[in-house]
Structure formats: C-alpha cells, structure tokens
Write a protein that holds these residues in place. Sequence first.
Motif, PDB file in Angstrom:
ATOM      1  N   GLU A  14       0.844  -1.198   0.000  1.00 42.07           N
ATOM      2  CA  GLU A  14       0.000   0.000   0.000  1.00 42.07           C
ATOM      3  C   GLU A  14       0.875   1.243   0.000  1.00 42.07           C
ATOM      4  N   GLU A  15       0.373   2.270  -0.633  1.00 39.06           N
ATOM      5  CA  GLU A  15       1.072   3.546  -0.574  1.00 39.06           C
ATOM      6  C   GLU A  15       0.920   4.100   0.840  1.00 39.06           C
ATOM      7  N   PHE A  16       2.030   4.529   1.402  1.00 38.83           N
ATOM      8  CA  PHE A  16       1.971   5.002   2.781  1.00 38.83           C
ATOM      9  C   PHE A  16       1.363   6.400   2.868  1.00 38.83           C
ATOM     10  N   ARG A  17       0.406   6.547   3.781  1.00 36.07           N
ATOM     11  CA  ARG A  17      -0.147   7.867   4.078  1.00 36.07           C
ATOM     12  C   ARG A  17      -0.164   8.039   5.588  1.00 36.07           C
ATOM     13  N   PRO A  18       0.506   9.058   6.072  1.00 38.59           N
ATOM     14  CA  PRO A  18       0.552   9.247   7.525  1.00 38.59           C
ATOM     15  C   PRO A  18      -0.750   9.846   8.062  1.00 38.59           C
ATOM     16  N   GLY A  22       3.598  14.564   7.140  1.00 37.20           N
ATOM     17  CA  GLY A  22       4.999  14.800   7.470  1.00 37.20           C
ATOM     18  C   GLY A  22       5.470  14.123   8.737  1.00 37.20           C
ATOM     19  N   LYS A  23       4.574  13.441   9.420  1.00 39.44           N
ATOM     20  CA  LYS A  23       4.981  12.806  10.678  1.00 39.44           C
ATOM     21  C   LYS A  23       4.649  11.315  10.640  1.00 39.44           C
ATOM     22  N   ILE A  24       5.460  10.557  11.354  1.00 39.60           N
ATOM     23  CA  ILE A  24       5.174   9.129  11.475  1.00 39.60           C
ATOM     24  C   ILE A  24       5.230   8.735  12.945  1.00 39.60           C
ATOM     25  N   GLY A  25       4.168   8.088  13.381  1.00 40.02           N
ATOM     26  CA  GLY A  25       4.154   7.493  14.714  1.00 40.02           C
ATOM     27  C   GLY A  25       4.372   5.993  14.552  1.00 40.02           C
ATOM     28  N   LEU A  26       5.447   5.508  15.125  1.00 44.11           N
ATOM     29  CA  LEU A  26       5.862   4.126  14.891  1.00 44.11           C
ATOM     30  C   LEU A  26       6.037   3.391  16.212  1.00 44.11           C
ATOM     31  N   TYR A  27       5.373   2.265  16.317  1.00 39.80           N
ATOM     32  CA  TYR A  27       5.523   1.439  17.513  1.00 39.80           C
ATOM     33  C   TYR A  27       6.181   0.134  17.113  1.00 39.80           C
ATOM     34  N   THR A  28       7.358  -0.106  17.647  1.00 35.45           N
ATOM     35  CA  THR A  28       8.094  -1.322  17.300  1.00 35.45           C
ATOM     36  C   THR A  28       8.131  -2.225  18.533  1.00 35.45           C
ATOM     37  N   PHE A 225      -2.599   5.315  15.268  1.00 34.87           N
ATOM     38  CA  PHE A 225      -1.288   5.771  14.787  1.00 34.87           C
ATOM     39  C   PHE A 225      -0.864   5.019  13.534  1.00 34.87           C
ATOM     40  N   ASP A 226       0.293   5.409  13.000  1.00 33.67           N
ATOM     41  CA  ASP A 226       0.652   4.995  11.647  1.00 33.67           C
ATOM     42  C   ASP A 226       1.088   3.545  11.499  1.00 33.67           C
ATOM     43  N   ILE A 227       2.137   3.188  12.212  1.00 29.34           N
ATOM     44  CA  ILE A 227       2.775   1.905  11.908  1.00 29.34           C
ATOM     45  C   ILE A 227       3.083   1.136  13.185  1.00 29.34           C
ATOM     46  N   HIS A 228       2.805  -0.128  13.149  1.00 28.77           N
ATOM     47  CA  HIS A 228       3.131  -1.020  14.262  1.00 28.77           C
ATOM     48  C   HIS A 228       3.881  -2.200  13.667  1.00 28.77           C
ATOM     49  N   THR A 229       5.018  -2.535  14.257  1.00 33.67           N
ATOM     50  CA  THR A 229       5.833  -3.610  13.675  1.00 33.67           C
ATOM     51  C   THR A 229       6.200  -4.666  14.709  1.00 33.67           C
ATOM     52  N   GLY A 230       6.694  -5.745  14.179  1.00 32.80           N
ATOM     53  CA  GLY A 230       7.181  -6.847  14.998  1.00 32.80           C
ATOM     54  C   GLY A 230       7.608  -7.946  14.050  1.00 32.80           C
ATOM     55  N   ALA A 231       7.857  -9.112  14.591  1.00 33.15           N
ATOM     56  CA  ALA A 231       8.169 -10.235  13.725  1.00 33.15           C
ATOM     57  C   ALA A 231       6.902 -11.053  13.499  1.00 33.15           C
ATOM     58  N   VAL A 232       6.946 -11.938  12.538  1.00 32.14           N
ATOM     59  CA  VAL A 232       5.727 -12.653  12.128  1.00 32.14           C
ATOM     60  C   VAL A 232       5.058 -13.424  13.268  1.00 32.14           C
ATOM     61  N   VAL A 255      -4.334   0.901  14.368  1.00 36.58           N
ATOM     62  CA  VAL A 255      -3.105   1.076  13.599  1.00 36.58           C
ATOM     63  C   VAL A 255      -3.432   1.035  12.117  1.00 36.58           C
ATOM     64  N   ASN A 256      -2.762   1.895  11.335  1.00 37.92           N
ATOM     65  CA  ASN A 256      -3.007   1.894   9.895  1.00 37.92           C
ATOM     66  C   ASN A 256      -2.153   0.878   9.134  1.00 37.92           C
ATOM     67  N   PHE A 257      -0.912   0.740   9.539  1.00 44.10           N
ATOM     68  CA  PHE A 257      -0.027  -0.201   8.831  1.00 44.10           C
ATOM     69  C   PHE A 257       0.605  -1.187   9.809  1.00 44.10           C
ATOM     70  N   TRP A 258       0.407  -2.443   9.520  1.00 44.51           N
ATOM     71  CA  TRP A 258       1.069  -3.496  10.298  1.00 44.51           C
ATOM     72  C   TRP A 258       2.183  -4.088   9.445  1.00 44.51           C
ATOM     73  N   LEU A 259       3.408  -4.037   9.957  1.00 44.03           N
ATOM     74  CA  LEU A 259       4.538  -4.591   9.212  1.00 44.03           C
ATOM     75  C   LEU A 259       5.178  -5.696  10.053  1.00 44.03           C
TER      76      LEU A 259
END
Length: 504
Positions: A14-18, A22-28, A225-232, A255-259
Amino acid sequence: MTLRLYNTMSRSLEEFRPVRPGKIGLYTCGPTVYNRVHIGNLRTFVWEDVMCRVFRALSYETTQVMNLTDIDDKTIRGAMAAGLPLREFTDRHIATFFADLNALGVVPATLYPRATDHIPEMVALVKKLAARGHTYESDGSVWFRIATFPGYGKLSKIDLSAVKRGARVADDEYDKEDVRDFAVWKVAKEGEPESATWTTELGRGRPGWHLECSAMSMKYLGETFDIHTGAVDNIFPHHENEIAQSEGATGKPFVNFWLHAEHLLVDGEKMAKSKGNFYTLPDLLEKAFSPRAIRYLLVSVPYRMKLNFTFDGLKAAASAVERLESLDLRLREREGRKGKEEEEISLKVNAPEAAGGDFAERVSAAHRAVFDSLEDDLNTAGALGALFSFVKATNVDLEAGHLSPADATAARGLLHEIAGNILGIMPSDAASGLASSPSKKSPSESSSESRDVDETWIDARIAARKAAKKTRDFKAADAIRDELLGRGIVLEDTPHGVRWKRKP
RNA sequence: GGCGACGUACCCAAGUGGUUAAGGGAAGGCUCUGCAAAAGCCUCAUUCGUCGGUUCGACUCCGACCGUCGCCUCCA
C-alpha cells in the motif's frame, strides 16, 4: 517514487499515508527482558532501525516507541530463579539489550517505555474495556471476552470459530469461558514475588501480556497511529489481541499499517537452544566477526524474506563490507588527504579530465536508484545492488584517473549517506557508535586494551622498511612486514606508496 | 487439519509480460609488485523447482504438483 509498505492487514503493498502530514508514529514491539536477545531478535531490531533511518531520510518526523516488557511469566520466573527483585532482574537484561543495539549501531528509539512504569495506564485501559462490556472476571482475574469483538482475527486471518467455543481450557492455571479469551489482568498467585505484584483497583495482581503494548502505544502515539511492527510470530496472538484491546476500548482504528519481519533461520532451521544453533551477538563477536559484517548480513536480505544465517554468509558479508571500505580509502587518497607524495604523482600522471557534471549526475542517479528500492517496501537488497553498481563504476573511473578530487568527495558523500547514514554498515558522519573492527571485548565492557598499536610506531616501522627496500635489503623489509602482521597490521604497497590497515 | 512465506548460477540475492535476468561472496584469469599481500579490472545463468494453461510472446499472470520453512501454545 513514493513510499510503499506491505501491510499485513490487507496482505498487500500500500502507498503510505501518515495520519498527520509529514509525521510518522511508529511502535516497534520490543523485547521481553528476561534473557539476552539472540541474532534473530536483532534481525528485527536492525530492520526497524533501517526503517526509521529511511523515514527520516524521506523527511518524515518519526517518533519511534519501543516497549520493554518487564513483567510476564518469563521475567517472574527468571527473577525468582536469580533470587532478585523483578526490577533488578529486568534492569540487567535491559542493559545487555541496549549494549547489543549499540554495538550494531542501532539508533536509539525516541522512547523505551517499560511496562511496569505504566501500571496505572493499563488499569485504566482495563476499566475502559470493562465499561464497554468487553471483560469478565473469573477467580479474581480479568479476561477479554473475544465474543464481544467481531473483528477478532482480522489481522491473522485465523478463523477461530473452528476452535470449539466454551470448551473447558486444558490450561489448569486459569478458568476462562472460552479458549480464545485472554487475560488482561492476572490475580496474584501463591508464591509469586512481591516485586511482581501490584495492588490496584483491579485487586492484587499484574497486567496480562499484550496489555502494555496497547496502553503504551496509545499513550505516546495516540489512539490511532501509523505503523506497528514486529516479527511474524507476533501476528497471532499478540497483535491480534492488541487490536481487540485497543479498538475495544476506543472504538477507533488502532493502527493503519502493520509490518512484520520474517524469521531468521540458522543453517536452514529454526534457531533453538536444543539444536545448538542458537547465537547471541557476543557469541559472534567472540568469533571475531565485526559488528558491521553482522549488520550487513542482517540488512542484506529484505525483511519479509526468511534470512538463513550461516557462517559462510557472514564471511561473505565481511568481504562485502571491506569492498566498501576499500573504495572509501581510495577515494580519500584521491581527495588528496594522504600527503603530497601522491599529489605529485597524480598531477604528473593524470591531468585528469574531471568527470565533473557527468559524475555528479551519476552520483545522483545512484542515490535515486537506492531510494527507489528503499521506498519499495524497504528493499534493502535492491538498495545494496544499486550501491555496489555505483561502487564498481567508481572504481573503474578511479583506476582510469577520471575522477577529480571533487568527484571523489561527491562519491564519498554518497557512500557515507547510503552505507553509513541509511544502512549503517559504514561509519557515517553522524557518530553511530559502530565499532570499525572486531574485538574480543564484549560491547558492554569496552576495555580498549590491545586495540591500539601505536600509530607513530607503525609509521616508523614502515619508514624503516622503505629504507630497507631502497637498499634492496628485501630480507629486512620482509621481516618488518611480518613483524607488523604479527601485530595485526597489514601493509599494502600501492603505486602511490605504502598504506596500512588493521587486520579485519 | 487451518493460515502463510518461499523455491533465480557453487552460496546469498534483486528484478521484469517482450532489447544484454542487478548486485555481493566464492572460483578462474589479468594488472600492479623485488616477492608477497592488498586492491582494482575481466570472466562466470540462452536461463529463473516441475508440469500444464492464458498470451503473438512468461522466469514474470493463472492452475496443479513437488520441495523447503514458518505460524496456529511462549516466541523477534
């Protein structure tokens, strides 16, 4: 090119949209701090580091929050086994965690909140869920009732209706209505240490796993918020439960994007202590592999691909890093920082037609190619390919004498921007704390003994060897070379004089 | 059983519906050198797991099959 990311929720690019321009909130998702992290964990953390660096290079003001889960079954068990209060036990593992990140040149997150520092926030979240009818109590513990959240399973795509509802749990530790339900608050049990127990409005006990991530991410990044990540492996149940808790409490999208990063394998198999293929960072450093080589290997495979860790691969990574460093060294010489001797020669030999504007164009084309890959779901392998294409072309130009000192400076700029600032596999202008050579010392205790063979001494020996060569006393010259080699110093005779480096 | 990822040269790995299938490592050759080492250059897949289908044309799209790995319980 615009930034595109693969969203686990939609299973598509997906095309990223915050949320906010101009800002990204990222939870890793960070570690549970009960042991030393292994290289598989580090693969994920290094990937997230590169992600942040890319976001910032793309001018996104990035806030990265990484939790430290310092309360759960494993930390309690560990603390009890070690005979330490919970906090003291987890402090130790947090320290080694940061040491490992630092050794690999990971830029620190904006914030590292600890679960146990957020008990009130978690209690408040549970109360919110209770008020909205998502919980029930059983034997003093509070459970999330899955049946009240229709979206449950949307991230993992696991159809849990297959699991028999209402079946009595085989788990003899707790009672719950439905196997799918999970604890948001666990009542204190006999034998659990005081240091791992909190007295709150919910009673005496501790928060359930998952809860800290919902509470802390929303506290610091907002309810959506924008992005939340982790391992599979986090997809289910951890992230699935976070969604249930968070959206159940707020009624808003979490969350909008799960990676999610794929796992690292060792010799094609899952890493496991029982298989004897389990490695931590100090394990590798002891084998004299440099942090940069390790980082290169971790970065060289895009995050959604399984990464098969082998020692052959690590050696290959070390060689690749050396190729970058060699170019940097040659460019530095071309810039003329290495003394007048070389200067004279280059004046005589080359009178180079500076590549000038052409070369500047090549540099920016390479930069574009690298970022085209990075913006395409953080394709680090493609980015490295583009970088090395530039390396080769630059070597050819250098060899042909087509580069002006200014060109060399431009090339070094690109090298340090990409390999340094973005990928972190070379020193960057911004100090990264990434050690340049392997050492036996663990990253935590950096005793700098033996590291520094005195440079003036080296120069003196090189001068002596030069003198010996001049009188054609090759025996003496070779003896000096061997002497230096014994101290870990490798000499290289080049057309422009001798240069040396420490043995990798 | 359910869900999912992957299979490109000796190893790692990018990529595209159609000109020469990136790049790294290894290997071989060359240059340089008193000799080395180092470094640089050159060479290295008529072919992309197998079999079908769609198409003027597929490695790239679809299907089946084979194989590897992972998740479904704690797990980065």
